[in-house]
Design a protein around this motif. Structure first.
Motif, PDB file in Angstrom:
ATOM      1  N   PRO A   5      -7.002  10.827 121.078  1.00 49.44           N
ATOM      2  CA  PRO A   5      -6.411  10.882 122.418  1.00 49.44           C
ATOM      3  C   PRO A   5      -5.602   9.633 122.766  1.00 49.44           C
ATOM      4  N   TRP A   6      -4.468   9.877 123.402  1.00 45.33           N
ATOM      5  CA  TRP A   6      -3.555   8.810 123.817  1.00 45.33           C
ATOM      6  C   TRP A   6      -3.810   8.450 125.274  1.00 45.33           C
ATOM      7  N   ASP A   7      -3.340   7.283 125.610  1.00 52.48           N
ATOM      8  CA  ASP A   7      -3.358   6.886 127.012  1.00 52.48           C
ATOM      9  C   ASP A   7      -2.061   7.378 127.654  1.00 52.48           C
ATOM     10  N   VAL A  34      14.942  24.982 125.349  1.00 53.08           N
ATOM     11  CA  VAL A  34      14.675  26.140 124.499  1.00 53.08           C
ATOM     12  C   VAL A  34      13.167  26.251 124.267  1.00 53.08           C
ATOM     13  N   ASP A  35      12.703  27.476 124.133  1.00 53.64           N
ATOM     14  CA  ASP A  35      11.297  27.690 123.798  1.00 53.64           C
ATOM     15  C   ASP A  35      11.188  27.690 122.281  1.00 53.64           C
ATOM     16  N   VAL A  36      10.405  26.792 121.764  1.00 53.81           N
ATOM     17  CA  VAL A  36      10.346  26.600 120.312  1.00 53.81           C
ATOM     18  C   VAL A  36       9.768  27.829 119.592  1.00 53.81           C
ATOM     19  N   ARG A  37       9.160  28.749 120.332  1.00 57.07           N
ATOM     20  CA  ARG A  37       8.619  29.963 119.706  1.00 57.07           C
ATOM     21  C   ARG A  37       9.702  31.009 119.457  1.00 57.07           C
ATOM     22  N   THR A  56       2.525  28.002 120.436  1.00 53.40           N
ATOM     23  CA  THR A  56       3.423  26.867 120.711  1.00 53.40           C
ATOM     24  C   THR A  56       3.437  25.914 119.518  1.00 53.40           C
ATOM     25  N   LYS A  57       2.240  25.635 119.030  1.00 49.37           N
ATOM     26  CA  LYS A  57       2.137  24.676 117.920  1.00 49.37           C
ATOM     27  C   LYS A  57       2.509  25.312 116.585  1.00 49.37           C
ATOM     28  N   ALA A  58       1.760  26.377 116.230  1.00 48.05           N
ATOM     29  CA  ALA A  58       1.848  26.887 114.860  1.00 48.05           C
ATOM     30  C   ALA A  58       3.091  27.760 114.655  1.00 48.05           C
ATOM     31  N   ALA A  72      11.124  15.198 125.021  1.00 45.66           N
ATOM     32  CA  ALA A  72      11.666  14.656 126.278  1.00 45.66           C
ATOM     33  C   ALA A  72      10.546  14.195 127.208  1.00 45.66           C
ATOM     34  N   ARG A  73       9.297  14.517 126.817  1.00 45.32           N
ATOM     35  CA  ARG A  73       8.185  14.151 127.701  1.00 45.32           C
ATOM     36  C   ARG A  73       6.988  13.667 126.884  1.00 45.32           C
ATOM     37  N   GLY A  74       6.032  13.108 127.594  1.00 45.81           N
ATOM     38  CA  GLY A  74       4.740  12.772 126.997  1.00 45.81           C
ATOM     39  C   GLY A  74       4.820  11.750 125.877  1.00 45.81           C
ATOM     40  N   VAL A  75       3.846  11.822 124.979  1.00 46.84           N
ATOM     41  CA  VAL A  75       3.746  10.787 123.947  1.00 46.84           C
ATOM     42  C   VAL A  75       4.825  10.942 122.889  1.00 46.84           C
ATOM     43  N   THR A  76       5.327  12.171 122.696  1.00 46.94           N
ATOM     44  CA  THR A  76       6.405  12.357 121.719  1.00 46.94           C
ATOM     45  C   THR A  76       7.645  11.608 122.202  1.00 46.94           C
ATOM     46  N   ASP A 118      -8.305  27.083 119.821  1.00 47.60           N
ATOM     47  CA  ASP A 118      -6.918  27.461 119.533  1.00 47.60           C
ATOM     48  C   ASP A 118      -6.112  26.264 119.054  1.00 47.60           C
ATOM     49  N   TYR A 119      -6.341  25.153 119.741  1.00 46.13           N
ATOM     50  CA  TYR A 119      -5.624  23.904 119.458  1.00 46.13           C
ATOM     51  C   TYR A 119      -6.053  23.354 118.092  1.00 46.13           C
ATOM     52  N   ALA A 120      -7.369  23.404 117.822  1.00 43.11           N
ATOM     53  CA  ALA A 120      -7.874  22.916 116.532  1.00 43.11           C
ATOM     54  C   ALA A 120      -7.338  23.784 115.396  1.00 43.11           C
ATOM     55  N   HIS A 143       7.791  17.604 115.172  1.00 42.56           N
ATOM     56  CA  HIS A 143       7.283  18.715 115.982  1.00 42.56           C
ATOM     57  C   HIS A 143       6.169  18.197 116.901  1.00 42.56           C
ATOM     58  N   GLY A 144       6.536  17.984 118.152  1.00 39.35           N
ATOM     59  CA  GLY A 144       5.565  17.440 119.115  1.00 39.35           C
ATOM     60  C   GLY A 144       5.229  18.408 120.233  1.00 39.35           C
ATOM     61  N   ALA A 145       5.871  19.589 120.238  1.00 39.81           N
ATOM     62  CA  ALA A 145       5.614  20.531 121.351  1.00 39.81           C
ATOM     63  C   ALA A 145       4.173  21.026 121.277  1.00 39.81           C
ATOM     64  N   GLY A 159      12.757  21.256 124.760  1.00 42.67           N
ATOM     65  CA  GLY A 159      11.638  21.556 125.648  1.00 42.67           C
ATOM     66  C   GLY A 159      11.993  22.791 126.443  1.00 42.67           C
ATOM     67  N   ARG A 160      10.980  23.433 127.031  1.00 44.93           N
ATOM     68  CA  ARG A 160      11.278  24.650 127.799  1.00 44.93           C
ATOM     69  C   ARG A 160      11.931  24.334 129.142  1.00 44.93           C
ATOM     70  N   SER A 161      11.587  23.170 129.704  1.00 44.84           N
ATOM     71  CA  SER A 161      12.117  22.858 131.045  1.00 44.84           C
ATOM     72  C   SER A 161      13.632  22.856 131.008  1.00 44.84           C
ATOM     73  N   PRO A 162      14.260  23.376 132.083  1.00 45.73           N
ATOM     74  CA  PRO A 162      15.725  23.312 132.130  1.00 45.73           C
ATOM     75  C   PRO A 162      16.181  21.862 132.278  1.00 45.73           C
ATOM     76  N   GLY A 208       0.672  11.280 128.113  1.00 44.92           N
ATOM     77  CA  GLY A 208       0.957  12.668 127.754  1.00 44.92           C
ATOM     78  C   GLY A 208      -0.039  13.632 128.360  1.00 44.92           C
ATOM     79  N   MET A 209      -0.554  14.561 127.541  1.00 44.44           N
ATOM     80  CA  MET A 209      -1.444  15.591 128.073  1.00 44.44           C
ATOM     81  C   MET A 209      -2.794  15.024 128.504  1.00 44.44           C
ATOM     82  N   VAL A 210      -3.048  13.753 128.215  1.00 44.59           N
ATOM     83  CA  VAL A 210      -4.279  13.119 128.711  1.00 44.59           C
ATOM     84  C   VAL A 210      -4.018  12.672 130.164  1.00 44.59           C
ATOM     85  N   SER A 211      -4.359  13.568 131.075  1.00 45.56           N
ATOM     86  CA  SER A 211      -4.111  13.324 132.496  1.00 45.56           C
ATOM     87  C   SER A 211      -5.067  12.234 132.999  1.00 45.56           C
TER      88      SER A 211
END
Ligand SMILES: NC(=O)c1ccc[n+]([C@@H]2O[C@H](COP(=O)([O-])OP(=O)(O)OC[C@H]3O[C@@H](n4cnc5c(N)ncnc54)[C@H](OP(=O)(O)O)[C@@H]3O)[C@@H](O)[C@H]2O)c1
Length: 966
Positions: free
Chosen positions: A605-607, A486-489, A537-539, A391-395, A574-576, A513-515, A414-417, A609-612
């Motif tokens: 990196p994208w232009d 929902v929290d994907v974890r 979150t990822k794994a 629902a957000r970002g590059v996904t 952690d991310y790697a 899986h883009g979360a 996504g976790r957001s309500p 999403g998480m690339v602020s």
């Protein structure tokens, strides 16, 4: 900067180093150029900048606030704040990152500054800068404004796949350890660890076996890993029963092992880095997936353990000089003694980080360009696609592209309500500062709120806005779309939601899986909680998703992994690791699900999403291009068009650096090896400046470059000098380009006297594969003073930088240029025969000029005793390009121009083609006295050889006279 915790500390630092309240001087800051700023001015400016860049109203900010805990400002934002501050108060000193990382307390900052004031460079710097002011030559004077951030020309994405290449070990770069240091080896059930210990001991290296139980008592870990000179982490594998057992995809023991491995690395980081400084140190992870990190296509044993490679690759970047390896041994290799011998040979030699070992050979991984798959996406409205983070970002952007293309039923998670309509006071607001002020007024009325509290509410509203916008965009495609919070974890919640989805919409055919979340910190500084949030979150999220869809006949599984997994990345262990888990689980799923296209996209990196915006600036500073959102979204569709024969792990980015160097050299990639600081600190040997005696005898080419009756050194020759001086100082690195090159005073040759010019090296910085070395080109005058002729930053690299794609501007090529080349050299240009580099002008319009240029003859034709046998760039091409600018200015304004500045020159090959190049000048700005533009230099196939961004030339009527031939 990372360790200055409060705004007050930053302000104190700036006041101290700027001399407002102390005599300390930064080595990069000439004393005479320092502004005389009061504490109040610095404080007010800092508050204003922080307010502008964070959106917190100024009156909410106080100097004692902890910038991380109270203001939620991350490291990138801090860099942005400081650079904005520097723009507002030009001449203020820069706070070097590496110093900030070491300063833990205010006392340490004060000590550092005290030490700094004793640095030998200080006097020099003072003198240089005062001379600088005096030596500005009128015909070469330019506004001393800051270099503009460069923008890459790239418009499309690049796709690479990973190939396995057999290569023997090169033993030219052995690692030796200090005698008193210990290599800790985790005891595994196959006996491999013990055997490694035996081999190392036989080579007079102290070892100690550690048990997995050690991690049960975390407080005791630092003691248990004391004095580490090496750490070898080997997870448990039962080679007989674990083989291709479906249950081994995810087991809690493997998950725990990954987290314990992070902890062991976190605790031993300091000791390993110290040992590396003393003599040497090593770090290795050893898996038994398939002996080729899953790329054999035969299935992966314990894919979760694949996350360990992300740890080794990130450590290789963060830990200078620690020899890091991720080794994957084939489970078929049963001879433990032989395997241990090979492992020891590897870990005791520098080389590529990822090494596959099997009885049959030794393998490394290489990236190769590969076109995107072609085909059809077999989804329609009857197929349900589950998209985590969609629902957000590059996904969200990728999901929109998929919805437009195939119109499947889309379930976003996504976790957001699910957002409710915004309150009326928010609706018309879009500016961050205005929204935060309104939040303060409307949501915290009467209660004192901290900036972090306000930021939390702000982020909630912004997430809601983004979700609403994306939902309506997605629905506009005609696809059925539902957002579920929902929290994907959470396996229970996800499973229950998915059974509702099946009853409401039908079969689930695809998962994307883009979360993901980020919490960047170095391995040594990261807490387990931070690690867990990012990793889980990822794994874990992925595992939940796979378990909850275990019975669905999936046609597509798409994971949003990251180039951080392929290469490692500073601050992102952690991310790697999590993304490597995604990659290896994808490899195993691809083998076990015969009719499902499984792809794990290692995005650059994208232009978006998480690339602020602040991260974006940082990438731009590091010359890293970003994936344009539309191109990236199409990239995902193309991957989905592939079938089960297409590669599972792909790398997609705007510019992708090679993971392994072309040859195995002393520098295991991507580990930083050289910085000016490290060199001067460790071997203490002074770096002698590059020196040249310049007159018509030593540089006969100057006879072809005469202005106002005097030979003048061409700007293009200075480029060569900067490149040569940098490479001479850093053997093993190749030339990549020059940034921020400014001509301050032309080198004019008086009579036949020789002028001795020196290139004085300044600050050296390393960012990943790239070294930036600042230089001043000076001439020593008889009275002991110096003239600074030019300044620049040379960029070197230990990897290949791929050229950007480039589209020729059609309009320029369509308009003819009226004069012949002979006429140009006769009536406009002042250049003599050897510098007549323009062969033909193909087109010239208001937008710029296209011309064919000759390349330079060997250096011995231009210089009496050349300092190298081949040119670094091509001085004839560069000079002829500047001539194009002169002709363009003359055509457009009647005036002629001379080069004054280039923001960035990038070269993508070692040599220019001997048969010449096509040069394209695209003019960006023209004022009465200045033209700005970019150049691209193309080969016969229109591939970019080199490019100049932000070229600036000075136009002046007086130059017409100076250009006249004597
Ligand atoms: N942007 C890049 O440059 C880049 C580069 C490489 C890889 N990637 C990968 O691409 C994916 C999307 O990145 P992005 O830049 O679009 O990030 P983003 O804008 O931060 O979006 C992340 C998404 O993940 C969701 N999310 C986070 N934790 C969740 C959880 N526990 N349960 C459910 N949903 C969760 C977020 O929604 P809520 O906050 O509502 O939960 C949000 O929708 C990530 O996996 C990232 O690793 C991105």
């Amino acid at each position: 900067m990372g360790e200055l915790k409060t705004l007050g500390q930053i302000i104190d630092y700036l006041i101290d180093v700027s001399g407002a309240s102390s005599s300390a001087v930064s080595p990069s800051m000439p004393a005479s150029a320092k502004p005389s700023a009061s504490r109040d001015t610095i404080e007010q400016t800092m508050m204003q900048v922080v307010s502008e860049l964070t959106g917190y109203p100024v009156d909410m900010l106080e100097p004692h606030m902890d910038i991380e805990a109270d203001l939620g400002i991350d490291s990138i934002k801090r860099v942005e704040i400081l650079s904005a501050f520097e723009e507002k108060m030009p001449g203020m000193p820069q706070i070097p990152n590496e110093i900030m990382g070491e300063l833990k307390t205010l006392g340490q900052i004060v000590s550092y500054l005290t030490d700094l004031s004793n640095l030998p460079d200080t006097e020099d710097a003072t003198e240089l800068s005062s001379t600088e002011q005096e030596s500005l030559d009128v015909s070469y004077t330019y506004p001393l404004e800051a270099a503009k951030v460069q923008e890459e020309i790239i418009e499309e994405v690049e796709r690479r796949i990973i190939t396995v290449v057999e290569k023997p070990l090169k033993t030219s770069n052995p690692v030796t350890l200090p005698e008193d240091r210990i290599v800790y080896i985790l005891d595994d059930r196959t006996g491999l660890g013990k055997e490694i210990s035996r081999v190392l001991e036989s080579r007079k290296i102290r070892t100690s076996m550690i048990s997995g139980n050690l991690f049960a008592d975390r407080d005791n870990l630092p003691k248990a890993l004391m004095n580490a000179g090496g750490l070898v982490l080997i997870p448990d594998v039962d080679l007989l029963t674990d083989r291709f057992n479906k249950k081994t995809i995810w087991n809690e023991k493997d998950e725990q092992f990954l987290k314990n491995s992070f902890l062991a690395a976190n605790i031993s980081a300091k000791s390993l880095m110290e040992s590396a400084l003393e003599k040497g140190s090593l770090f290795a992870t050893i898996t038994r997936m398939d002996g080729q990190f899953g790329f054999s296509g035969q299935g992966v044993l314990h894919p979760l353990q694949g996350g360990l490679a992300g740890l080794a690759k990130t450590a290789a970047i963060e830990w200078e000089n620690v020899c890091c390896h991720a080794i994957d041994i084939s489970p078929d290799w049963k001879d433990i003694q032989a395997a241990a011998l090979s492992v020891c040979d590897e870990i005791l030699h520098k080389g590529p980080v990822e090494i596959g070992l099997a009885e049959t050979g030794r393998y490394i991984l290489e990236l190769t360009s590969s076109p995107s798959p072609e085909g059809k996406i077999l989804l329609d409205e009857k197929d349900v696609v589950i998209v985590t983070g969609g629902a957000r970002g590059v996904t969200a952007a990728c999901t929109y592209a998929l919805a437009k293309h195939a119109k499947p039923t889309i379930i976003l998670m996504g976790r957001s309500p699910l957002p409710s309509p915004e309150p009326a006071w928010m609706e018309s607001l879009s500016d961050e500062s205005a929204i935060k002020t309104a939040i303060l007024r409307n949501e915290f009325s009467g209660i004192k709120a901290t900036p972090v509290q306000v930021d939390k509410v702000f982020k909630k509203y912004m997430a809601g806005r983004e979700i609403m916008k994306n939902l309506s965009r997605l629905k506009s495609t005609g696809a059925t779309v539902e957002y579920l919070s929902v929290d994907v974890r959470d396996i229970g919640a996800v499973s229950s939601i998915l059974s509702d989805v099946r009853s409401n919409y039908g079969r689930i055919s695809a998962i994307i899986h883009g979360a993901g979340v980020l919490e960047d910190r170095f391995i040594k500084d990261k807490t387990l909680d931070q690690f867990n949030r990012v990793f889980d979150t990822k794994a874990k999220g992925l595992n939940v998703l796979l378990e909850a869809t275990a019975k669905d006949k999936l046609k597509y599984i798409v994971f949003f992994s990251s180039v951080a997994a392929r290469m490692g990345n500073k601050g992102q262990v952690d991310y790697a690791m999590a993304n490597e888990v995604l990659n290896k689980i994808a490899q195993q799923e691809a083998v076990s699900r015969k009719n499902c296209r499984v792809v794990s996209i290692n995005w650059g990196p994208w232009d978006g999403g998480m690339v602020s915006p602040s991260l974006k600036k940082e990438f731009s500073r590091m010359n890293i291009s970003l994936i344009p959102v539309k191109a990236g979204a199409l990239g995902m569709l193309y991957e989905m068009m592939g079938d089960t024969t297409h590669p599972v792990e792909v790398v997609i980015g705007a510019v992708i650096a090679d993971e392994n160097p072309k040859t195995e050299t002393a520098n295991p990639v991507p580990r930083p090896q050289k910085t000016g600081k490290a060199l001067s600190k460790r071997n203490g040997s002074p770096v002698h400046p590059f020196e040249q005696s310049v007159n018509i005898d030593t540089y006969p080419i100057l006879a072809a470059h005469v202005l106002n009756g005097k030979p003048v050194v061409p700007f293009a020759i200075m480029t060569e000098w900067f490149g040569h001086a940098a490479m001479r100082q850093n053997p093993g690195f190749s030339f990549c380009g020059i940034d921020d090159m400014r001509l301050l005073s032309g080198i004019k040759i008086q009579n036949s006297e020789k002028q001795t010019i020196q290139l004085i090296p300044g600050e050296t910085r390393q960012e990943g594969h790239y070294l930036t070395i600042g230089f001043e080109l000076v001439h020593h005058l008889e009275d002991g003073k110096k003239t600074i002729h030019s300044k620049a930053k040379a960029i070197l690299s230990d990897t290949v930088t791929l050229p950007p794609s480039y589209t020729k501007p059609v309009k320029i090529g369509e308009s003819r240029y009226g004069k012949s080349i002979d006429e140009c050299y006769e009536t406009i240009l002042f250049h003599g025969s050897p510098l007549k580099g323009i062969q033909e002008i193909v087109g010239c319009s208001q937008q710029g000029m296209i011309a064919l240029l000759s390349t330079a003859p060997p250096p011995e034709k231009w210089i009496k005793d050349p300092y190298r046998p081949k040119w670094i760039s091509d001085p004839l091409v560069l000079d002829a390009a500047y001539q194009m600018a002169i002709l363009w200015c003359h055509e457009t304004t009647g005036l002629v121009s001379l080069p004054s500045y280039t923001a960035g020159y990038r070269q993508y090959r070692e040599e220019f083609p001997p048969d010449g190049v096509t040069a394209i000048l695209e003019v960006k700005e023209l004022t009465d006295h200045k033209m700005k533009g970019d150049f691209a230099f193309l080969d016969a196939n229109d591939h970019v050889i080199a490019a100049i961004k932000g070229y600036e030339a000075v136009l002046d009527a007086s130059l017409l006279k100076a250009f006249q031939k004597q």
